[in-house]
Enzyme design. Structure first.
Site, PDB file in Angstrom:
ATOM      1  N   THR A 299      28.232 110.167  99.873  1.00 32.56           N
ATOM      2  CA  THR A 299      27.410 109.775  98.758  1.00 32.56           C
ATOM      3  C   THR A 299      26.182 110.368  98.580  1.00 32.56           C
ATOM      4  O   THR A 299      25.574 110.394  99.759  1.00 32.56           O
ATOM      5  CB  THR A 299      27.373 108.255  98.693  1.00 32.56           C
TER       6      THR A 299
ATOM      7  N   ASP B  23      34.705 104.947  96.435  1.00 29.55           N
ATOM      8  CA  ASP B  23      34.576 104.842  94.904  1.00 29.55           C
ATOM      9  C   ASP B  23      34.885 103.273  94.463  1.00 29.55           C
ATOM     10  O   ASP B  23      36.044 102.850  94.672  1.00 29.55           O
ATOM     11  CB  ASP B  23      35.914 105.838  94.317  1.00 29.55           C
ATOM     12  N   SER B  24      33.996 103.161  93.481  1.00 27.55           N
ATOM     13  CA  SER B  24      34.060 101.564  93.008  1.00 27.55           C
ATOM     14  C   SER B  24      34.191 101.924  91.692  1.00 27.55           C
ATOM     15  O   SER B  24      33.739 102.738  90.719  1.00 27.55           O
ATOM     16  CB  SER B  24      32.689 100.928  93.384  1.00 27.55           C
TER      17      SER B  24
ATOM     18  N   PHE C 205      21.979  97.733  91.450  1.00 31.29           N
ATOM     19  CA  PHE C 205      22.163  99.055  90.616  1.00 31.29           C
ATOM     20  C   PHE C 205      23.284  98.666  89.548  1.00 31.29           C
ATOM     21  O   PHE C 205      23.848  97.650  89.757  1.00 31.29           O
ATOM     22  CB  PHE C 205      22.142 100.281  91.275  1.00 31.29           C
ATOM     23  N   GLY C 206      23.384  99.652  88.924  1.00 33.64           N
ATOM     24  CA  GLY C 206      24.756  99.883  87.937  1.00 33.64           C
ATOM     25  C   GLY C 206      24.848  98.408  87.141  1.00 33.64           C
ATOM     26  O   GLY C 206      23.865  98.072  86.344  1.00 33.64           O
ATOM     27  N   TYR C 207      25.977  97.903  87.175  1.00 37.48           N
ATOM     28  CA  TYR C 207      26.292  96.644  86.252  1.00 37.48           C
ATOM     29  C   TYR C 207      25.872  95.368  86.933  1.00 37.48           C
ATOM     30  O   TYR C 207      26.068  94.321  86.336  1.00 37.48           O
ATOM     31  CB  TYR C 207      27.911  96.638  86.145  1.00 37.48           C
TER      32      TYR C 207
ATOM     33  N   LYS D  49      24.468  89.379  98.280  1.00 39.66           N
ATOM     34  CA  LYS D  49      25.410  90.499  97.667  1.00 39.66           C
ATOM     35  C   LYS D  49      26.298  91.325  98.667  1.00 39.66           C
ATOM     36  O   LYS D  49      27.390  91.667  98.811  1.00 39.66           O
ATOM     37  CB  LYS D  49      24.813  91.421  96.722  1.00 39.66           C
TER      38      LYS D  49
ATOM     39  N   ARG E  14      32.178  96.195  98.070  1.00 40.70           N
ATOM     40  CA  ARG E  14      31.768  97.162  99.341  1.00 40.70           C
ATOM     41  C   ARG E  14      31.887  96.392 100.663  1.00 40.70           C
ATOM     42  O   ARG E  14      32.464  96.968 101.578  1.00 40.70           O
ATOM     43  CB  ARG E  14      30.501  97.817  98.887  1.00 40.70           C
TER      44      ARG E  14
HETATM   45  P1  IMP Z   1      31.009 105.219  92.360  1.00 42.50           P
HETATM   46  O1  IMP Z   1      31.587 106.274  91.518  1.00 42.50           O
HETATM   47  O2  IMP Z   1      31.797 104.531  93.246  1.00 42.50           O
HETATM   48  O3  IMP Z   1      29.637 105.966  92.759  1.00 42.50           O
HETATM   49  O4  IMP Z   1      30.697 104.151  91.276  1.00 42.50           O
HETATM   50  C1  IMP Z   1      30.825 104.088  90.051  1.00 42.50           C
HETATM   51  C2  IMP Z   1      30.020 103.307  89.100  1.00 42.50           C
HETATM   52  O5  IMP Z   1      30.550 102.053  89.451  1.00 42.50           O
HETATM   53  C3  IMP Z   1      28.375 103.378  89.581  1.00 42.50           C
HETATM   54  O6  IMP Z   1      27.713 104.227  88.733  1.00 42.50           O
HETATM   55  C4  IMP Z   1      28.201 101.887  88.917  1.00 42.50           C
HETATM   56  O7  IMP Z   1      27.958 101.997  87.502  1.00 42.50           O
HETATM   57  C5  IMP Z   1      29.020 100.992  89.166  1.00 42.50           C
HETATM   58  N1  IMP Z   1      29.188 100.340  90.452  1.00 42.50           N
HETATM   59  C6  IMP Z   1      29.825 100.745  91.586  1.00 42.50           C
HETATM   60  N2  IMP Z   1      29.430  99.845  92.618  1.00 42.50           N
HETATM   61  C7  IMP Z   1      28.403  98.946  91.911  1.00 42.50           C
HETATM   62  C8  IMP Z   1      27.732  97.762  92.660  1.00 42.50           C
HETATM   63  O8  IMP Z   1      27.799  97.492  93.588  1.00 42.50           O
HETATM   64  N3  IMP Z   1      27.112  96.948  91.540  1.00 42.50           N
HETATM   65  C9  IMP Z   1      26.967  97.461  90.206  1.00 42.50           C
HETATM   66  N4  IMP Z   1      27.597  98.658  89.872  1.00 42.50           N
HETATM   67  C10 IMP Z   1      28.407  99.328  90.441  1.00 42.50           C
END
Ligand code: IMP
Length: 198
Positions: free
Chosen positions: A7, A69-70, A150-152, A173, A179
């Site tokens: 990452t 990947d999330s 971060f993110g959502y 969290k 995760r």
């Molecule tokens: P990634 O491709 O696994 O890095 O995650 C894709 C997107 O999912 C990220 O850019 C975030 O917008 C969202 N995301 C993934 N994990 C989280 C989290 O733990 N909290 C909030 N948003 C997340």
């Protein structure tokens, strides 16, 4: 024994290191290999992207590689944004753009159920990659709350809590997140590699 975490997202790396006790393993991340190009995340599932990231980094470094990947899967949107969570509002978009889009898409909707899901892949030299996953259910609230994570996170309230992921202390969290649950599964399924670390 060495392990490289695939990452370049500092938030994600910090969470993974806070959740999991990698004791005895020498940990690296993509930041330590700036010469290796970013993997194009063009799979249409979280599984495909996680495997691609782990396998490519394992090949490029010769080290065991762990990738996650999330995505956020929203029931009323048929599971979107899902694998498209990062760039949902277009190339170069910000977390704020994506959160604004999510609020717009859910305007007037009564079903606000959602889940975060993580697929984690472990690729070891000369072995088939393997995956595990973890998820956390919750609801999407109607306005942004909190400034952690971060993110959502500011829109996601996990079931059983009255605060969003962005309001809850990081320790909370990191105990209940998608995760954390995927890493739990990783410790169980790959206990030959992690030797029961947790
Ligand atoms: P990634 O491709 O696994 O890095 O995650 C894709 C997107 O999912 C990220 O850019 C975030 O917008 C969202 N995301 C993934 N994990 C989280 C989290 O733990 N909290 C909030 N948003 C997340």
């Amino acid at each position: 024994m060495k392990l490289v975490i695939a990452t370049r997202n500092p938030h994600k790396l910090k969470e993974i290191q806070a959740i999991f006790d990698f004791q005895g393993l020498e940990i690296y991340s993509s930041f330590d290999f700036p010469e290796i190009p970013n993997v194009v995340e063009d799979g249409d599932t979280l599984e495909a992207n996680a495997v691609k990231k782990a396998v490519e980094l394992c090949k490029a470094t010769g080290l065991p590689a762990l990738a996650d990947d999330s995505g956020l899967e929203v029931e009323a949107l048929g599971g979107r944004p899902g694998v498209y969570s990062a760039r949902w509002s277009g190339e170069g978009c910000t977390y704020a753009d994506n959160n604004a889009k999510l609020l717009r898409k859910l305007e007037g909707k009564t079903n606000r159920c959602a889940q975060f899901r993580t697929v984690m892949a472990l690729a070891r030299p000369d072995e088939q990659p393997q995956t595990v996953e973890g998820s956390v259910h919750g609801v999407i609230i109607e306005e942004l709350r909190g400034d952690q994570g971060f993110g959502y996170d500011p829109l996601f309230m996990p079931d059983g809590y009255s605060r969003t992921f962005a309001e809850l202390p990081a320790e909370v969290k990191n105990r209940i997140s998608h995760r954390a649950r995927a890493l739990d599964a990783a410790a169980n399924v790959w206990n030959d590699f992690f030797q029961g670390r947790k």
